[in-house]
Scaffold this active site. Structure first.
Site, PDB file in Angstrom:
ATOM      1  CB  THR A   1      -0.183   7.498   0.893  1.00 51.38           C
ATOM      2  OG1 THR A   1      -1.028   6.775   1.763  1.00 51.38           O
ATOM      3  CG2 THR A   1      -0.609   8.947   0.811  1.00 51.38           C
TER       4      THR A   1
ATOM      5  CE1 TYR B   1      -1.331   8.053   9.383  1.00 50.71           C
ATOM      6  CE2 TYR B   1      -0.514   5.865   8.837  1.00 50.71           C
ATOM      7  CZ  TYR B   1      -0.524   7.233   8.614  1.00 50.71           C
ATOM      8  OH  TYR B   1       0.271   7.783   7.638  1.00 50.71           O
TER       9      TYR B   1
ATOM     10  CD  GLN C   1      -3.150   0.396   4.063  1.00 51.51           C
ATOM     11  OE1 GLN C   1      -2.919   1.531   3.690  1.00 51.51           O
ATOM     12  NE2 GLN C   1      -2.226  -0.389   4.601  1.00 51.51           N
TER      13      GLN C   1
ATOM     14  NE  ARG D   1       2.014  -2.502   6.302  1.00 48.27           N
ATOM     15  CZ  ARG D   1       2.762  -1.920   5.388  1.00 48.27           C
ATOM     16  NH1 ARG D   1       2.243  -1.002   4.603  1.00 48.27           N
ATOM     17  NH2 ARG D   1       4.022  -2.248   5.228  1.00 48.27           N
TER      18      ARG D   1
ATOM     19  N   GLY E   1       7.254  -1.940  -1.926  1.00 44.36           N
ATOM     20  CA  GLY E   1       6.761  -0.575  -2.024  1.00 44.36           C
ATOM     21  C   GLY E   1       7.503   0.172  -3.109  1.00 44.36           C
TER      22      GLY E   1
ATOM     23  CG  HIS F   1      -3.025   1.425   7.560  1.00 41.00           C
ATOM     24  ND1 HIS F   1      -2.027   1.090   8.454  1.00 41.00           N
ATOM     25  CD2 HIS F   1      -2.489   2.375   6.749  1.00 41.00           C
ATOM     26  CE1 HIS F   1      -0.938   1.810   8.182  1.00 41.00           C
ATOM     27  NE2 HIS F   1      -1.195   2.588   7.154  1.00 41.00           N
TER      28      HIS F   1
ATOM     29  CB  ALA G   1       5.812  -4.607   3.540  1.00 34.69           C
TER      30      ALA G   1
ATOM     31  CG  HIS H   1       2.741   2.315   9.123  1.00 37.09           C
ATOM     32  ND1 HIS H   1       2.554   2.234   7.773  1.00 37.09           N
ATOM     33  CD2 HIS H   1       3.508   1.232   9.439  1.00 37.09           C
ATOM     34  CE1 HIS H   1       3.154   1.156   7.296  1.00 37.09           C
ATOM     35  NE2 HIS H   1       3.739   0.528   8.286  1.00 37.09           N
TER      36      HIS H   1
ATOM     37  NE  ARG I   1      14.305  -5.906   7.321  1.00 34.02           N
ATOM     38  CZ  ARG I   1      13.860  -6.404   6.197  1.00 34.02           C
ATOM     39  NH1 ARG I   1      13.886  -5.698   5.104  1.00 34.02           N
ATOM     40  NH2 ARG I   1      13.340  -7.615   6.149  1.00 34.02           N
TER      41      ARG I   1
ATOM     42  N   PRO J   1       0.838  -1.207   0.000  1.00 35.41           N
ATOM     43  CG  PRO J   1      -0.092  -1.128   2.139  1.00 35.41           C
ATOM     44  CD  PRO J   1       0.653  -2.017   1.205  1.00 35.41           C
TER      45      PRO J   1
HETATM   46  C1  FMN Z   1       5.307   6.721  -1.036  1.00 32.92           C
HETATM   47  C2  FMN Z   1       4.932   5.767   0.056  1.00 32.92           C
HETATM   48  C3  FMN Z   1       3.662   5.784   0.566  1.00 32.92           C
HETATM   49  C4  FMN Z   1       3.267   4.863   1.541  1.00 32.92           C
HETATM   50  N1  FMN Z   1       1.968   4.831   1.966  1.00 32.92           N
HETATM   51  C5  FMN Z   1       1.524   3.826   2.740  1.00 32.92           C
HETATM   52  C6  FMN Z   1       0.146   3.648   2.977  1.00 32.92           C
HETATM   53  O1  FMN Z   1      -0.715   4.380   2.483  1.00 32.92           O
HETATM   54  N2  FMN Z   1      -0.223   2.615   3.770  1.00 32.92           N
HETATM   55  C7  FMN Z   1       0.690   1.775   4.320  1.00 32.92           C
HETATM   56  O2  FMN Z   1       0.302   0.860   5.040  1.00 32.92           O
HETATM   57  N3  FMN Z   1       2.006   1.902   4.080  1.00 32.92           N
HETATM   58  C8  FMN Z   1       2.446   2.875   3.281  1.00 32.92           C
HETATM   59  N4  FMN Z   1       3.778   2.966   2.962  1.00 32.92           N
HETATM   60  C9  FMN Z   1       4.693   1.930   3.418  1.00 32.92           C
HETATM   61  C10 FMN Z   1       4.822   0.822   2.359  1.00 32.92           C
HETATM   62  O3  FMN Z   1       3.656   0.022   2.304  1.00 32.92           O
HETATM   63  C11 FMN Z   1       6.021  -0.100   2.648  1.00 32.92           C
HETATM   64  O4  FMN Z   1       5.859  -0.697   3.897  1.00 32.92           O
HETATM   65  C12 FMN Z   1       7.307   0.696   2.639  1.00 32.92           C
HETATM   66  O5  FMN Z   1       7.458   1.415   1.423  1.00 32.92           O
HETATM   67  C13 FMN Z   1       8.516  -0.232   2.780  1.00 32.92           C
HETATM   68  O6  FMN Z   1       8.602  -1.103   1.726  1.00 32.92           O
HETATM   69  P1  FMN Z   1       9.728  -0.879   0.565  1.00 32.92           P
HETATM   70  O7  FMN Z   1      11.062  -0.917   1.271  1.00 32.92           O
HETATM   71  O8  FMN Z   1       9.523  -2.053  -0.353  1.00 32.92           O
HETATM   72  O9  FMN Z   1       9.471   0.437  -0.067  1.00 32.92           O
HETATM   73  C14 FMN Z   1       4.188   3.917   2.035  1.00 32.92           C
HETATM   74  C15 FMN Z   1       5.492   3.921   1.515  1.00 32.92           C
HETATM   75  C16 FMN Z   1       5.865   4.822   0.533  1.00 32.92           C
HETATM   76  C17 FMN Z   1       7.243   4.764  -0.047  1.00 32.92           C
END
Ligand code: FMN
Length: 413
Positions: free
Chosen positions: A24, A202, A110, A249, A352, A197, A329, A200, A296, A22
């Protein structure tokens, strides 16, 4: 097992284990707070046959909806996050689910309530103004976000933070109904599943964490009481979508200094006691999946690289506790994802940032092709730049020069 072996996840049959995490992107329509045709294109580009996508956080009500001027790109280019509480929003999401389904993909919605991370200014939006909606910000207790420079603190919270209002006990049932309303709309919009969700920092984590939750009623105090709202929301959602279409999540953190990540100032004195209880209790629901955020993700936080590297994977602990499908993730690269699946640490890996910049990530992981490098400046807000214009392999082959740089998979460490 490998990344390309099939898996049943609740009622969904997946053909591989590479999931769009997910994310944003703050590109919803400013007037309707609904996804646009560009949103549908973005998700469609990332779809694959039997592949699973998770939508960006979709907000269940005006009270749940933050605005994001902390990001310079949003200040400059504008942008809103989407909701799913109106009919127009629900209809707009149909464009997205149809586009994903047309390519054989599956998509989960989500659902988010941001709690104290949301700002009262949303009440001035024409969609919300005079609608009689409760507006932000609410929380477990009237505990404001405290900006901290401590290592491990996540975002640099430089926007106005109001002292939130503690939700009244009787309002929790209304929050559950707001989730149900959003989940019904998600099903009507054609989503294949719904994800709660609860991570993080919220609203839900604002209840779980004793650094924020100072209540002395049955939603505060003991671990069991602080977690009550989570299970009430899960049960409310199961009533609407069924357990095998519901994912959850979580972002467990640890109290030791090596593995400490703080999301939006949400602190726990003993996070292990909370998350072990939560994950163990989730077993009773037989959910479609549990998505864990590995703490991490350096790019989104102030965690130092050495702190991140020294963190033991969450799967080491929670795999022993949780009996269902587990998705990981956070900081996975092609090699570590393959390894996590081969070794059975996780059943699915959500990517992500690499999926953000590689619409055809699934094919590239299969073919071993170089990956497009992502650009943080266009993560949030704006239009197609950095959203739908990352080239797939075919486009790269047809172009002699690409504006986007690539990196070999084995160089990503
Ligand atoms: C631009 C961006 C927006 C994100 N928005 C959300 C979100 O809306 N909901 C969520 O649960 N995690 C969000 N995350 C966290 C990602 O789901 C993911 O856990 C995070 O990017 C780490 O994974 P990666 O190392 O593969 O990028 C966001 C991450 C990024 C980079």
């Amino acid at each position: 097992m490998d990344l390309f072996s099939p898996l049943s996840v609740g009622s969904l049959n997946l053909k591989h284990r590479i999931v769009l995490a997910p994310m944003t992107r703050i590109r919803a329509d400013e007037n309707t707070l609904a996804p646009t045709e560009l949103t549908a294109l973005y998700y469609s580009q990332r779809s694959s046959s039997g592949g699973f996508l998770i939508s960006e956080a979709v907000h269940i009500s005006p009270e749940a909806t933050p605005i994001w001027p902390i990001y310079q790109s949003v200040r400059e280019l504008g942008g809103q996050v989407p909701g799913i509480w109106t009919e127009a929003q629900t209809n707009a999401w149909k464009m997205v689910t149809r586009a994903v389904h047309a390519r054989g993909g599956l998509i989960s919605c989500q659902l988010l309530h941001a709690g104290r991370v949301a700002q009262p200014e949303i009440g001035e939006h024409p969609l919300v103004h005079d609608g009689g909606f409760p507006i932000p910000s609410v929380c477990s207790s009237a505990t404001p976000i405290v900006h901290s420079n401590e290592v491990g603190n996540d975002y640099n919270w430089d926007q106005k933070s109001v002292t939130p209002r503690a939700l009244e006990r009787h309002e929790i049932a209304r929050i559950c109904q707001d989730y149900q309303h959003a989940a019904k709309n998600a099903l009507a919009a054609g989503f294949d599943a719904v994800e709660l969700h609860a991570a993080h920092g919220y609203l839900i984590e604002q209840f779980l964490a004793d650094g924020v939750n100072k209540r002395n009623d049955s939603y505060g105090g003991s671990v069991r009481h602080r977690c009550r709202i989570l299970f009430e929301i899960i049960e409310a959602l199961i009533d609407v979508v069924g357990p095998n279409r519901l994912g959850v999540r979580l972002s467990p953190v640890a109290s030791n200094s090596h593995n400490k990540q703080v999301y939006f100032g949400v602190t726990h004195s003993n996070p292990e006691s909370v998350y072990e209880y939560v994950v163990e209790s989730l077993n009773q629901y037989k959910l479609a999946y549990l998505l864990l955020t590995e703490p991490r993700v350096g790019g989104l936080s102030n965690c130092t690289d050495s702190l991140l590297e020294s963190s033991p994977p969450l799967s080491a602990k929670y795999r022993k506790i949780y009996k269902g499908v587990m998705m990981g993730a956070g900081g996975f690269n092609p090699n570590s994802a393959k390894e996590a699946i081969d070794r059975g640490h996780y059943d699915l890996i959500a990517f992500g940032r690499w999926f953000l910049s590689n619409p055809d990530l699934v094919a590239r992981l299969k073919g071993g092709d170089d990956l497009n490098i992502y650009h943080r400046a266009s993560f949030y807000g704006g239009g197609e730049q950095g959203y739908t214009d990352y080239p797939d392999i075919q486009a790269l082959r047809n172009q002699s020069l690409s504006a986007i740089e690539q990196v070999p998979q084995n160089m990503i460490g």
